[in-house]
Design an enzyme around this catalytic site. Structure first.
Site, mmCIF file in Angstrom:
data_model
loop_
_atom_site.group_PDB
_atom_site.id
_atom_site.type_symbol
_atom_site.label_atom_id
_atom_site.label_comp_id
_atom_site.label_asym_id
_atom_site.label_seq_id
_atom_site.Cartn_x
_atom_site.Cartn_y
_atom_site.Cartn_z
ATOM 1 N N HIS A 119 0.822 -1.135 -0.158
ATOM 2 C CA HIS A 119 0.101 -0.067 0.070
ATOM 3 C C HIS A 119 0.782 1.311 0.023
ATOM 4 C CE1 HIS A 119 0.484 1.407 3.997
ATOM 5 N NE2 HIS A 119 -0.529 2.225 4.001
ATOM 6 N N TYR A 167 -5.481 8.055 4.470
ATOM 7 C CA TYR A 167 -5.373 8.267 5.842
ATOM 8 C C TYR A 167 -4.182 9.584 5.813
ATOM 9 C CZ TYR A 167 -1.522 4.970 6.085
ATOM 10 O OH TYR A 167 -0.274 4.244 5.683
ATOM 11 N N THR A 216 -0.635 -0.853 15.796
ATOM 12 C CA THR A 216 -1.979 -0.421 16.370
ATOM 13 C C THR A 216 -2.227 -1.567 17.761
ATOM 14 O OG1 THR A 216 -2.776 0.386 14.818
ATOM 15 C CG2 THR A 216 -4.063 0.134 16.642
ATOM 16 N N ASP A 238 -17.395 -25.573 24.658
ATOM 17 C CA ASP A 238 -18.447 -26.422 25.256
ATOM 18 C C ASP A 238 -18.650 -27.643 24.436
ATOM 19 O OD1 ASP A 238 -19.563 -24.736 23.362
ATOM 20 O OD2 ASP A 238 -21.532 -24.883 24.111
#
Length: 850
Positions: free
Chosen positions: A223, A277, A385, A577
């Site tokens: 990117h 961004y 992050t 379970d």
């Protein structure tokens, strides 16, 4: 600390000294682990991986509680370390749909405990970000504790604070595996014998997994990121520069490292409508773009760093900046940035890159010990992050057996390395799915969204019959599972008075037929495809002793009996379970769900079984039909000579019988709260099993039933679903499953469970019903009382038999009393709700036991 001489042995070798590897080493040190060695092919601390070319922007809010919590932990850890710029984060909206999305951001942040999430007007956005064109946006979402991590400074801090030995310029050439266990890490500087190894190689994750013969579905993707030349509009803006990268050895373009070291002075920003961004780098702007076609990288082609080239950075491709190449975006990154930030029009760039990072088929990280190789742990597909949080979780998991953060255990089903299906290791599959996840990074993904590629991988033997009945298939663990059937559309009119109309976001990819199938099953009989569920055979002279040790319930019952039980980890929280069937003195079948259950639960049983016990995960070997409803006994009796009366075949028992000519293991259990059976047969008999039941039940109005009806029916009965209502972050008492624990037996996790009980359990799971609305709620939405957040929606649906919208949530025990009034916020609406007694439907079990 760092060392020059490579040791001949270590207890733990961490491969990769990026954000995750350093975090794992640091947290292992915090837990007192000794003899930890970290190796990396690059120089330290600028290793040449994505940790050092990433801009370090940290947006914490996610629909996933675990992703939100790991991000917040990371931000607090690195803020305390002095390597985090807490400037806040703002996501802007350019469309009404995105503003709705930002409202969901507020709800998720509130549910998961992020401080002070806010919606902003356009004017409020530009107060924080004056370079944004106010007329280009509709508003924004503000998270005050978002910010940016200084990557190089953080890595340096980890190395200085850790007790581990770090070695740069050390390339791993092989992983030695003997007897199914990792025994050594081979490098170009020598071999390190070890008891366990952590792969924290991210972009190289697939390649390093191959060294041990493990197929890890880690897809590298490029990117774009650019840093502008200094801007007059930012002249004089001060920024923190903690590390002078000019004094460090840096592979590749030094300009990238220099630019990343300059911190932001204003909130970091996102324009997700255009997959962009941005942040300030001192007096320059950094512009990041996912707004281009997916640029996948062959995971086998990830090279090595050189002085001239950083292996995880490719050359900037102008065409992907200047043209609209993203399949879902009609504006180029350049133009979209110029509309949002007019100051960027025709700006020159001081640094550019096509940086590589990774995606998995489901977009989630990969953590845990591999089932194929004991002692081989993974910490992959993790960004800055979340790196601090996942490093903490992995270190706790390795040292204590309990994955957790400081506020308690965490759920691991969505991140477990063993969650993937057998086909996920195919490069053609995981690279394509990685490309799809890249495409979706900033997209608004609809509820119940389904991929269109790589479909039909796993089909039940009666898939063609389901298709003929108009099945709406969804993919679960690679299986094609029916959500509803168009052949049941006529039932919608029959039950119209019980099926309220649903609108809005929560109604997308849903059908009223799901409600009709629910109602029909309660009154007649339905067939449900359970082929994606798994059976696990446990056999051997010590099988009963083994199952007694791993199961919370008493498994030493007579042959032909069925037990519901839990598997706990060492910390006393729920690993699974299961339904346990005793077929003979030394022969058992354990049944569990589909999806990630076979890999995680089956792998755990195999790992813990002694040599005298054989554990076989029969994924796909058997096919199963759930036959449920008040007419199910009548139908089953027509096709078998076995006695299926209540006296001859009581609830929670099992029989081997024939349905027509088909050999079947029949379990009298029901996941929908109705009379019924699970009919397990060898896969090759599956089509005849369906045909036999279908033809015999036509005069009984037998119908197919999909997963939508199953979900609403099980919620009405309060039946738990692993990975949704229960997981490794809760114990049996809080989950309302104390009845599945026999304290007269010894089992894994008993000591921790006893300690939990003695110290008191703070929360309880409870059902809620909405007071004045039939709207269907969505998971991850806050449950509040008098402005205080109590919890969040775990699972929800409309209860067509109880005539109310139902949600399950964990709340503090003082608010768990039936009749307690609470509120739930979902899609911007606040609903009044009431805590109820469970189960909501048929509390006396009269419909099941008859």
């Amino acid at each position: 600390m760092s060392a020059d001489t490579l040791p001949e042995s270590a207890r733990t070798v961490v491969v990769g000294a990026g954000a995750v590897g350093c975090s794992v080493a640091y947290h292992l040190s915090e837990l007192g682990a000794e003899d930890v060695v970290v190796v990396d092919q690059g120089p330290l601390p600028v290793t040449g991986g994505s940790s050092t070319h990433a801009p370090g922007i940290m947006f914490q809010t996610s629909p996933s509680k675990l992703m939100t919590k790991t991000a917040h932990y990371t931000s607090r850890l690195l803020a305390d370390a002095g390597v985090y710029d807490e400037v806040g984060g703002i996501e802007v909206a350019r469309s009404a749909e995105r503003m709705d999305f930002l409202q969901r951001r507020v709800e998720h942040a509130t549910a998961y405990g992020l401080p002070d999430p806010q919606l902003l007007t356009p004017a409020e956005v530009t107060d924080y970000l004056p370079l944004v064109d106010e007329d280009a946006i509709r508003g924004g979402y503000y998270s005050p504790t978002d910010g940016r991590v200084d990557g190089v400074a953080a890595l340096q801090w980890y190395i200085e604070q850790s007790d581990a030995d770090f070695h740069g310029h050390t390339t791993v050439t092989d992983l030695d595996v003997t007897g199914g266990e990792v025994t050594a890490v081979e490098t170009d500087r020598g071999t390190i014998a070890c008891d366990r190894c952590v792969l924290a190689t991210n972009n190289w994750g697939y390649r390093t997994g191959q060294l041990a013969g493990v197929d890890l579905p880690i897809a590298p993707v490029e990117h774009q990121y650019t840093v502008t030349e200094p801007l007059d509009e930012l002249a004089g803006v001060e920024s923190a520069t903690r590390v002078d990268t000019g004094d460090l050895e840096v592979p590749g373009d030094h300009r990238i490292a220099d630019a990343m070291g300059k911190g932001p002075s204003r909130p970091v920003g996102r324009d997700q409508d255009h997959s962009l961004y941005f942040r300030t780098h001192g007096d320059a702007l950094g512009l990041g773009s996912y707004n281009h076609e997916s640029l996948t990288v062959d995971p086998d082609a990830m090279g090595k760093n050189t002085a001239e080239r950083q292996a995880s950075v490719h050359d900037f491709t102008d065409e992907h900046w200047e043209r609209a190449t993203h399949p879902d975006r009609d504006t180029s990154p350049k133009r979209a940035f110029e509309e949002l930030l007019p100051v960027t029009e025709d700006v020159d760039f001081a640094a550019t890159e096509n940086g590589i990072f990774v995606f998995t088929p489901d977009g989630m990280p990969v953590l845990g010990e591999t089932a194929a190789v004991d002692g081989l742990w993974t910490g992959l597909a993790v960004w800055w992050t979340h790196s601090g949080g996942y490093g903490k979780i992995l270190a706790e998991w390795m040292e204590t057996g309990v994955p957790k953060l400081p506020d308690g255990p965490v759920d691991t089903g969505a991140i477990h390395v063993n969650r993937f299906e057998p086909h996920a290791g195919s490069k053609s599959y995981f690279v394509d799915r990685g490309a799809t996840r890249y495409r979706q990074v900033y997209s608004i993904v609809e509820p119940n969204w389904q991929p269109s590629d790589h479909r039909g991988l796993r089909r039940s033997p009666f898939h063609h019959r389901q298709a003929d009945l108009g099945a709406e298939f969804v993919q679960q663990g690679g299986w094609e599972s029916a959500q509803w059937y168009e052949s049941n559309a006529d039932l919608v009119d029959r039950y119209a008075d019980r099926i309220p109309e649903q609108e809005g976001w929560e109604a997308i990819n849903r059908s009223p037929i799901e409600g009709a199938e629910h109602c029909h099953t309660r009154e007649h009989v339905s067939m449900f495809d359970m082929s994606s569920f798994s059976s696990i055979t446990v056999e051997g002279p010590e099988a009963v002793d083994f199952l007694q040790w791993v199961c919370t319930n008493d498994i030493d019952v007579d042959p032909g009996r069925v037990r519901y039980s839990l598997l706990l980890n060492e910390g006393g929280t729920i690993l699974a379970d299961v339904t346990v069937v005793r077929l003979g003195e030394d022969e058992f079948v354990v049944t569990t769900g589909g999806g990630n259950s076979p890999g995680i639960h089956g792998g755990w049983l195999k790992e813990h079984a002694p040599d005298t016990v054989s554990v076989t995960v029969e994924e796909g070997a058997r096919t199963t039909v759930g036959l449920w409803g008040p007419k199910s006994r009548l139908l089953l009796q027509r096709v078998t000579e076995a006695d299926v009366s209540d006296e001859g075949f009581p609830y929670f028992s099992a029989k081997r019988l024939y349905v027509g000519e088909v050999p079947v293991l029949a379990l009298r259990v029901s996941y929908v709260g109705e009379l019924g059976w699970e009919l397990w047969a060898p896969a090759e008999y599956g089509d005849r099993l369906w045909e036999t039941l279908w033809e015999a039940g036509q005069d009984l109005d037998v119908r197919p039933m999909g997963g939508g009806a199953l979900e609403s029916m099980r919620l009405e009965k309060g039946y738990r679903l692993w990975g949704t209502d229960i997981d490794t972050d809760v114990g049996p008492v809080a989950a309302g499953l104390g009845f599945a624990v026999d304290t007269d037996t010894d089992f894994v996790g008993k000591a921790a469970l006893t300690e939990r009980r003695e110290s008191g359990v703070d929360s309880r799971i409870v059902p809620l019903t909405l007071d004045d609305s039939t709207d269907r709620l969505l998971s991850g939405r806050p449950v509040t009382k008098d402005g205080e957040t109590l919890g969040y929606v775990q699972a929800a649906d409309y209860g067509y038999s109880v005539g109310a919208s139902v949600a399950y949530t964990y709340v503090p025990k003082e608010h768990a009393t039936p009749g307690t009034a609470v509120q739930v916020t979902c899609e911007g609406e606040t609903y009044d709700a009431t805590v109820r007694e469970e189960p909501l439907f048929d509390p006396g079990r009269e419909k099941i036991v008859r």
